[in-house]
Design a protein around this motif. Structure first.
Motif, PDB file in Angstrom:
ATOM      1  N   PRO A 232       0.951  -1.110  -0.215  1.00  0.00           N
ATOM      2  CA  PRO A 232       0.467   0.143  -0.149  1.00  0.00           C
ATOM      3  C   PRO A 232       0.801   1.135   0.441  1.00  0.00           C
ATOM      4  O   PRO A 232       0.581   2.428  -0.592  1.00  0.00           O
ATOM      5  N   TRP A 235       1.499   2.979  -3.165  1.00  0.00           N
ATOM      6  CA  TRP A 235       0.547   3.817  -3.634  1.00  0.00           C
ATOM      7  C   TRP A 235      -0.048   4.958  -3.627  1.00  0.00           C
ATOM      8  O   TRP A 235      -0.096   6.094  -3.794  1.00  0.00           O
ATOM      9  N   ARG A 236       0.272   4.788  -2.274  1.00  0.00           N
ATOM     10  CA  ARG A 236       0.411   6.647  -1.080  1.00  0.00           C
ATOM     11  C   ARG A 236       1.214   7.200  -1.611  1.00  0.00           C
ATOM     12  O   ARG A 236       1.108   8.794  -2.257  1.00  0.00           O
ATOM     13  N   PHE A 258      -4.177   2.410  -3.280  1.00  0.00           N
ATOM     14  CA  PHE A 258      -3.749   2.494  -1.912  1.00  0.00           C
ATOM     15  C   PHE A 258      -4.794   1.705  -0.923  1.00  0.00           C
ATOM     16  O   PHE A 258      -4.870   1.232  -0.156  1.00  0.00           O
ATOM     17  N   GLU A 259      -6.556   2.521  -1.233  1.00  0.00           N
ATOM     18  CA  GLU A 259      -7.062   1.875   0.194  1.00  0.00           C
ATOM     19  C   GLU A 259      -8.008   0.601  -0.743  1.00  0.00           C
ATOM     20  O   GLU A 259      -7.462   0.190   0.765  1.00  0.00           O
ATOM     21  N   LEU A 261      -5.448  -2.295  -1.310  1.00  0.00           N
ATOM     22  CA  LEU A 261      -4.739  -2.630  -0.609  1.00  0.00           C
ATOM     23  C   LEU A 261      -4.829  -2.796   1.243  1.00  0.00           C
ATOM     24  O   LEU A 261      -4.263  -3.610   1.695  1.00  0.00           O
ATOM     25  N   THR A 262      -4.790  -1.283   1.091  1.00  0.00           N
ATOM     26  CA  THR A 262      -5.068  -1.074   2.467  1.00  0.00           C
ATOM     27  C   THR A 262      -6.156  -2.268   3.782  1.00  0.00           C
ATOM     28  O   THR A 262      -6.098  -2.445   4.434  1.00  0.00           O
ATOM     29  N   LYS A 265      -5.348  -6.091   3.407  1.00  0.00           N
ATOM     30  CA  LYS A 265      -4.403  -6.260   4.646  1.00  0.00           C
ATOM     31  C   LYS A 265      -4.703  -6.028   5.747  1.00  0.00           C
ATOM     32  O   LYS A 265      -4.042  -7.128   6.803  1.00  0.00           O
TER      33      LYS A 265
END
Length: 268
Positions: A232, A235-236, A258-259, A261-262, A265
């Motif tokens: 993540p 991507w951030r 990012f969101e 994958l976060t 996770k």
């Protein structure tokens, strides 16, 4: 196996701790810049090295002074005496610790190293980098220069994120000061530049390559590419860079990734 720390050097400003002495190979680490460095931390052995017959040396400072203070010269002398018997000496340093690895390479008798987002000179002395001015030590600038205190012919690899302008400028200066040190561009890696590799839980590969050999530009950049699709933090960082350059749609897409994958996770 319990590893009791031994103090090699205990000054007012610098401390050097040893674990697993008596081996033929040496690994050195540094405490990097921290919010409150005024208190000594309890050093811990890096087991991926001590469990494989390495002595571990850990260096820390009681200020964010890039290890340049009234203890510097005495510490160098103590380390130089200690490292004389080792046939192999490797290091990992991050940011301020990366500078420390470059600065003390001579007394550490380094044979290989990984310098992550390292400064070529303490930022408060660099014309292009005035971060951390409150940390600037009241000590001679000349004591910090790699031109006079570095190790000629130093080997190893410098890892940096070229999207971080100051780190890019440090990389260019290091290419002149230490031309035999390879450089690996880890786009979107952040500061320090191994955040993506660490976020994908691939950091142990870097340690393995440093121990065994094989820490090359191609290996490191390949590991970074393999890591970024599932990390993540990559991507951030990419969303931040895209937004900074007015790439609105790209920034939004990277933020979405990012969101996603976060969330994945967090659900694991």
């Amino acid at each position: 196996m319990t590893l009791e720390p031994e103090i090699l050097f205990d000054g007012a400003h610098l401390r050097v701790t040893v674990f697993n002495p008596g081996q033929r190979k040496l690994f050195t680490s540094f405490r990097q810049r921290v919010p409150d460095p005024s208190v000594w931390v309890e050093a811990e052995p890096v087991r991926s090295f001590t469990d494989r017959n390495y002595t571990h040396l850990h260096i820390q400072s009681r200020a964010n002074d890039w290890y340049i203070n009234e203890d510097t010269t005495a510490m160098e002398a103590a380390i130089a005496d200690f490292t004389a018997p080792f046939r192999k000496s490797v290091v990992m340093g991050f940011s301020m610790g990366g500078y420390g690895a470059l600065r003390f390479a001579r007394c550490l008798r380094l044979t290989d190293g990984m310098y992550v987002s390292a400064s070529s000179i303490p930022p408060f002395h660099a014309e292009f980098d005035h971060r951390y001015q409150p940390d600037a030590p009241a000590w001679k600038r000349e004591l910090s220069l790699l031109e006079t205190h570095g190790l000629p012919g130093l080997k190893g690899i410098y890892l940096y994120d070229p999207f971080r302008r100051r780190d890019l400028l440090h990389s260019r200066q290091l290419a002149v000061l230490q031309p035999q040190v390879a450089q690996a561009r880890l786009n979107g890696g952040g500061h320090p530049a191994t955040q993506v590799i660490n976020g994908a839980r691939n950091f142990s590969n870097l340690q393995k390559w440093l121990r065994r050999g094989g820490l090359t530009r191609e290996a490191v950049t390949g590991l970074h590419r393999a890591s970024r699709r599932i990390a993540p933090v990559y991507w951030r960082h990419i969303a931040e860079v895209a937004a900074r350059h007015g790439r609105v749609e790209f920034a939004e897409a990277a933020q979405d990734q990012f969101e996603v994958l976060t969330a994945l996770k967090d659900a694991m």
